[in-house]
Design a protein around this motif. Structure first.
Motif, PDB file in Angstrom:
ATOM      1  N   SER A 132      53.035  26.944  55.323  1.00 24.59           N
ATOM      2  CA  SER A 132      52.734  25.738  54.594  1.00 24.59           C
ATOM      3  C   SER A 132      53.766  24.834  55.335  1.00 24.59           C
ATOM      4  N   MET A 133      55.255  25.155  55.469  1.00 18.54           N
ATOM      5  CA  MET A 133      56.182  24.313  56.563  1.00 18.54           C
ATOM      6  C   MET A 133      55.353  23.807  57.643  1.00 18.54           C
ATOM      7  N   ASN A 134      54.931  24.901  58.384  1.00 16.40           N
ATOM      8  CA  ASN A 134      54.256  24.686  59.629  1.00 16.40           C
ATOM      9  C   ASN A 134      52.916  23.612  59.640  1.00 16.40           C
ATOM     10  N   ILE A 135      52.305  23.908  58.698  1.00 16.35           N
ATOM     11  CA  ILE A 135      51.094  22.839  58.372  1.00 16.35           C
ATOM     12  C   ILE A 135      51.540  21.287  58.256  1.00 16.35           C
ATOM     13  N   VAL A 136      52.696  21.219  57.162  1.00 12.41           N
ATOM     14  CA  VAL A 136      53.396  20.003  57.039  1.00 12.41           C
ATOM     15  C   VAL A 136      53.677  19.310  58.349  1.00 12.41           C
ATOM     16  N   GLY A 137      54.373  20.158  59.259  1.00 15.43           N
ATOM     17  CA  GLY A 137      54.918  19.573  60.443  1.00 15.43           C
ATOM     18  C   GLY A 137      53.662  19.109  61.554  1.00 15.43           C
ATOM     19  N   VAL A 138      52.791  20.162  61.583  1.00 14.16           N
ATOM     20  CA  VAL A 138      51.783  19.617  62.628  1.00 14.16           C
ATOM     21  C   VAL A 138      50.898  18.309  61.926  1.00 14.16           C
ATOM     22  N   LEU A 139      50.750  18.437  60.600  1.00 11.73           N
ATOM     23  CA  LEU A 139      49.970  16.976  59.952  1.00 11.73           C
ATOM     24  C   LEU A 139      50.730  15.884  60.417  1.00 11.73           C
ATOM     25  N   ILE A 140      51.877  16.013  60.157  1.00 11.01           N
ATOM     26  CA  ILE A 140      52.655  14.599  60.659  1.00 11.01           C
ATOM     27  C   ILE A 140      52.571  14.369  62.059  1.00 11.01           C
ATOM     28  N   ALA A 141      52.539  15.402  62.911  1.00 10.70           N
ATOM     29  CA  ALA A 141      52.277  15.332  64.409  1.00 10.70           C
ATOM     30  C   ALA A 141      51.192  14.736  64.732  1.00 10.70           C
ATOM     31  N   GLY A 142      50.047  15.482  63.984  1.00 10.21           N
ATOM     32  CA  GLY A 142      48.692  14.913  64.459  1.00 10.21           C
ATOM     33  C   GLY A 142      48.295  13.578  63.893  1.00 10.21           C
TER      34      GLY A 142
END
Length: 649
Positions: free
Chosen positions: A97-107
């Motif tokens: 979940s934490m990783n997905i939040v990070g990549v969603l922001i970057a994407g």
């Protein structure tokens, strides 16, 4: 009277000579003062570029470290509870979940903010430094999306690095400081460095920014200069070399000061760059090891060519099928999910734990806070410092295979990402395996397998990027060991030669896939017998030295060329087929648009007989400042609504 008249004439002539001499001296002095002022301004701009690039690099590094530390702290809490209670799926889903939040922001920053901020940005900067302009490549919003996005994508555990994005970030900083104004907010103009508002000067400063980015990432100022010279600029001179080296040194020093203070060692200056290759003291090698290193260079060329081939195929499929915002964001989430699952499975099924007491002293004190049975830091952080530590061969092989293909898939995603760290990590993994093999074959426990990891990292990076001189110096500066320069150079040369037999370097591949008209160092194969007329457009679009305003407007509206040859009118006996006239020069589209916007034209009855005083009068309507003020967004032909101009009836 004759003697008095002669004396008076002599005095008048003498004072005239003195007056002319003084005027000439003052003029030369003013010109010299202007030249000195401009040179000092160049050094000042380079200093500011180095400082700001170093500050941005330090901020990115600190942000990544803090985000990873926060994530590890949360995961350690749940892992310690779930290891004995068979509930490890809880920390896994928290981690995911934490990783997905990070990549969603970057994407989102790339997809919805600045698409040109995707990837490392080095191909785009390489094109810009060679005269090919890419829209928004050095815009301020690109810098924001790049810096924030790379911090989020790295903290999310993707197979990316921040070194390539730092080169792009340094270039954007250089473009902004050297122009001292905002293109989007036209009122934000500091009226500084106006004489740098042209392509030539701006390109030189961007070269300095790219070098500062390399220097801040690796702590390698000389490597930064050579990187810009080898991979970037086609326009170079001796004075520019000194200024870029000064900029790189300032950038390295700025990173060092900030990181040393943040890590509690102010004044020690032990953090020259964002990454560390560990401590390699007294790297020695025997003669037979040079043969092993050459073989490793061949292997690096082969694996690099394989990496580039796979990534090229993935990029083609991505351009064909993943071409809208929703699908791009979905791919980012899918890659992040797969990466997290692979990392979790590797950690779960490999038994590579050792006591801190039996490991050598190369462990950093900072890693003690990550000392748990479940080594989360190995997949989230940049463990380049693990080149000289104990690993199981099976774990290294699995890590190399998984990380190699993850890096192939990840590079090209719509997130800020670099390829340096994934290349170094995969190369270090198989390089250490070869070191273990050599150690077992020669039965010498004193062989330092860490140096084989370093050679493998160099071979893999050289096989992917096909760089030689700059990478040699960067690795020497980063490891602080000059004696290992010969093996590194041999490995990089072999990796480049072998890789070039199969395909081009990764940056050149992506430049070609994006359709950028970039001219390489060498002509394409089988092009020696191709004449210029075979690739030129026909018929040639020319302008005469005297043209009607309406004809110029129609030409700019109808044609898409950026430059037009200016020719003389033909005489009757010279009007042959294919003869357009005697070439007088070349005028660019933006120059014509500025002339039309300022109405630099005359109303005459006979275009073949224009009085000279009218020509001199209209020439005074336009100055070099008018072109500098319009740079880099020149007016367009579409009219005022598109930022252009309109002619009065």
């Amino acid at each position: 009277m004759d003697e008095v008249g002669l004396l008076f004439a002599f005095n008048q002539s003498f004072f005239t000579v003195i007056r002319c001499f003084i005027c000439s001296l003052v003029a030369k002095l003013l010109i010299k003062i202007g030249v000195i002022k401009k040179n000092l301004a160049k050094w000042l701009v380079m200093f500011l570029i180095g400082v700001f690039t170093g500050v941005i690099a330090a901020c990115i590094g600190i942000t990544v470290e803090q985000l990873v530390s926060l994530k590890v702290a949360v995961l350690i809490k749940y892992i310690n509870k779930c290891v004995d209670n068979d509930c490890l799926y809880i920390p896994f889903f928290i981690w995911l979940s934490m990783n997905i939040v990070g990549v969603l922001i970057a994407g989102a920053l790339v997809v919805f903010g600045s698409p040109v901020a995707a990837g490392s940005g080095i191909p785009q900067i390489k094109c810009y430094l060679n005269g090919v302009k890419i829209p928004n490549v050095v815009a301020m919003k690109t810098l924001v999306c790049k810096a924030v996005g790379v911090a989020m994508s790295m903290s999310a555990g993707l197979a990316v690095g921040k070194e390539g994005p730092m080169i792009h970030s340094g270039s954007v900083v250089a473009a902004g400081i050297s122009q001292a104004r905002s293109r989007r907010f036209k009122s934000l103009d500091f009226k500084l460095f106006k004489y740098f508002r042209c392509d030539t000067e701006k390109r030189d400063f961007i070269s300095g920014g790219a070098a500062a980015g390399v220097a801040s990432a690796f702590g390698a100022p000389v490597g930064g200069v050579l990187f810009t010279l080898e991979e970037g600029a086609s326009f170079w001179n001796q004075n520019l070399t000194w200024r870029i080296f000064f900029c790189s040194m300032v950038s390295t020093f700025s990173v060092n000061v900030i990181l040393s203070a943040v890590h509690g060692h102010p004044g020690d200056l032990n953090y020259p760059g964002l990454i560390s290759f560990g401590r390699f003291s007294n790297l020695k090698y025997d003669w037979y090891e040079l043969l092993v290193f050459i073989l490793m260079g061949i292997m690096g060329g082969l694996t690099g060519a394989l990496f580039n081939f796979i990534n090229r195929r993935i990029t083609i499929l991505r351009q064909r099928f993943i071409n809208n915002r929703l699908s791009k964001m979905l791919e980012v989430v899918v890659v992040c999910t797969v990466t997290t699952i692979v990392a979790f499975m590797l950690i779960y099924f490999t038994n590579d734990c050792h006591s801190m007491k039996i490991l050598n002293s190369t462990y950093d004190v900072e890693t003690e806070k990550y000392q748990v049975q479940f080594h989360i830091m190995d997949s989230d952080g940049e463990n380049v410092t693990m080149l000289d530590r104990a690993y199981n061969p099976v774990s290294l092989a699995l890590f190399f295979i998984c990380y190699f293909f993850l890096a192939c898939w990840t590079y090209g995603l719509p997130v800020p990402s670099g390829i340096f760290i994934p290349s170094l990590l995969t190369g270090a993994a198989w390089g250490r395996l070869i070191g273990m093999l050599v150690n077992s074959m020669v039965d010498d426990t004193n062989i330092d397998v860490g140096k084989y990891a370093l050679i493998g990292a160099a071979a893999q990076l050289g096989g992917i990027l096909r760089m030689t001189i700059s990478l040699t110096v960067i690795l020497i500066e980063a490891t602080g060991n000059m004696s290992f320069g010969l093996p590194v150079m041999l490995v990089l040369m072999m990796a480049q030669w072998v890789g070039n037999m199969f395909n081009k370097g990764l940056y050149d591949i992506h430049i070609s896939l994006n359709g950028v008209p970039y001219l390489g160092w060498e002509a394409p194969p089988m092009s020696a017998k191709i004449f210029a007329r075979e690739v030129m457009c026909a018929p040639v679009i020319t302008l005469h030295t005297v043209e009607k305003v309406g004809d110029v407007v129609d030409l700019l509206t109808r044609e898409i060329h950026n430059g037009f040859p200016v020719v003389d009118e033909l005489e009757e006996d010279e009007q042959l087929e294919g003869n357009h006239g005697r070439l007088k020069g070349l005028i660019l589209r933006e120059q014509l648009s500025v002339l039309l916007r300022h109405k630099v034209f005359l109303k005459v009855d006979d275009m073949n007989n224009i009085p000279q005083h009218l020509v001199d009068e209209v020439s005074q309507k336009l100055t070099l400042t008018d072109f500098r003020d319009a740079y880099p967004r020149y007016p367009h032909i579409e009219g005022e609504g598109g930022g252009g101009w309109a002619l009065d009836s």
